[in-house]
Design an enzyme around this catalytic site. Structure first.
Site, PDB file in Angstrom:
ATOM      1  N   SER A 243       0.854  -1.177   0.000  1.00  0.00           N
ATOM      2  CA  SER A 243       0.000   0.000   0.000  1.00  0.00           C
ATOM      3  C   SER A 243       0.896   1.235   0.000  1.00  0.00           C
ATOM      4  O   SER A 243       1.859   1.306  -0.765  1.00  0.00           O
ATOM      5  CB  SER A 243      -0.940  -0.042   1.217  1.00  0.00           C
TER       6      SER A 243
ATOM      7  N   TYR B  74      -5.635   7.915  -5.966  1.00  0.00           N
ATOM      8  CA  TYR B  74      -4.589   6.984  -5.558  1.00  0.00           C
ATOM      9  C   TYR B  74      -4.868   6.449  -4.155  1.00  0.00           C
ATOM     10  O   TYR B  74      -4.818   5.234  -3.922  1.00  0.00           O
ATOM     11  CB  TYR B  74      -3.235   7.704  -5.601  1.00  0.00           C
TER      12      TYR B  74
ATOM     13  N   LYS C 118      -5.574   2.520  -2.778  1.00  0.00           N
ATOM     14  CA  LYS C 118      -4.750   1.907  -1.734  1.00  0.00           C
ATOM     15  C   LYS C 118      -5.559   1.690  -0.458  1.00  0.00           C
ATOM     16  O   LYS C 118      -5.425   0.660   0.219  1.00  0.00           O
ATOM     17  CB  LYS C 118      -3.534   2.793  -1.435  1.00  0.00           C
TER      18      LYS C 118
END
Length: 280
Positions: A140, A154, A158
């Site tokens: 991650s 983004y 994650k």
């Protein structure tokens, strides 16, 4: 394909051609293990396969391709008999305000870093369950635990992977399977260079997003984190009992996560009465 010795652990690492993926592969090889390097372009791991011809197996894999993912896992199990460590590392960066990010950009990043990673996870679990052994490593980011302007898409990808993996860890623990979420800060990988994508720009967001957009690009090659040391930390962590669920990597990640936890705690304290005065 080469027939491999079956000593040590067998790793399946996505995005093994550069950055963290290559560093993880080299650390695993240094530990005496066997690495299946899953990459879109096998030539990116040619140096590794030449250096370790008996312990590196290059597999062509686009993690967004369901059929290719299924075949890759099937082939690895057929050749090596097991997968001891899956590292879901493939990914890229995307900078843009939430409104700036296009629908397809959002879907693409989720396909790679959420759907692709979970697909491979689900594909390796049956064999791990059968052996009552195995570790899933989800790469991650500190951006999977917190977010800031310009990285909403983004962080969403994650963060989704982190929460699914938190549930997974509790589900598979009784079956002898472990889950580790890595949360790196700024490391000297391709993230802020060739792997960094940018969305269209809306003028109203320049004040909040441009510092991130320009700052990330300017940091390329100057980040404080050493991928080799991150890989060494992963090797060390795999020997810990119990294995931590989350492992931040880098002083910046540790500091940012502590600040996020403190801010959430302060909000809870400040608004506890409002939050809890909701029962019948």
């Amino acid at each position: 394909m080469t027939q491999f010795q079956h000593g040590g652990r067998v790793w399946l690492i996505t995005g093994a051609g550069s950055g963290f993926g290559q560093a993880f592969a080299r650390a695993a090889l240094a530990a005496g293990d066997t690495v299946v390097a899953a990459v879109r372009r096998p030539e990116t791991v040619a140096a590794l396969t030449e250096e370790f011809p008996d312990r590196v197996d290059a597999v062509r894999l686009d993690v967004t391709d369901a059929a290719q993912s299924e075949q890759a896992v099937k082939d690895v199990l057929q050749r090596h008999g097991r997968i001891d460590v899956l590292v879901n590392n493939a990914g890229y960066g995307l900078v843009g305000a939430v409104e700036e990010v296009g629908e397809q950009e959002l879907r693409d990043i989720m396909e790679v870093m959420f759907f692709g990673a979970l697909r491979l996870t689900r594909l390796v679990l049956p064999a791990m369950r059968e052996r009552r052994s195995g570790t899933v490593v989800q790469v991650s980011s500190m951006g999977g635990f917190l977010s800031f302007p310009g990285v909403g898409a983004y962080s969403a990808a994650k963060g989704a992977l982190e929460l699914a993996s938190e549930a997974l860890a509790a589900e598979v623990a009784p079956l002898g399977i472990r889950v580790l979420i890595l949360e790196p800060g700024a490391f000297r990988t391709e993230f802020a260079g060739p792997a960094l994508h940018g969305s269209a720009v809306i003028e109203d967001y320049r004040a909040t997003v441009d510092p991130v957009r320009t700052g990330l690009a300017a940091s390329h090659g100057e980040q404080p984190g050493d991928p080799a040391k991150a890989a060494a930390a992963l090797i060390t962590a795999l020997d810990l009992d119990p294995l931590p669920l989350r492992l931040p990597l880098g002083a910046d990640a540790v500091g940012a996560i502590r600040a996020k936890l403190a801010a959430v705690g302060a909000d809870l304290d400040r608004h506890e009465q409002l939050a809890t005065d909701t029962a019948f």
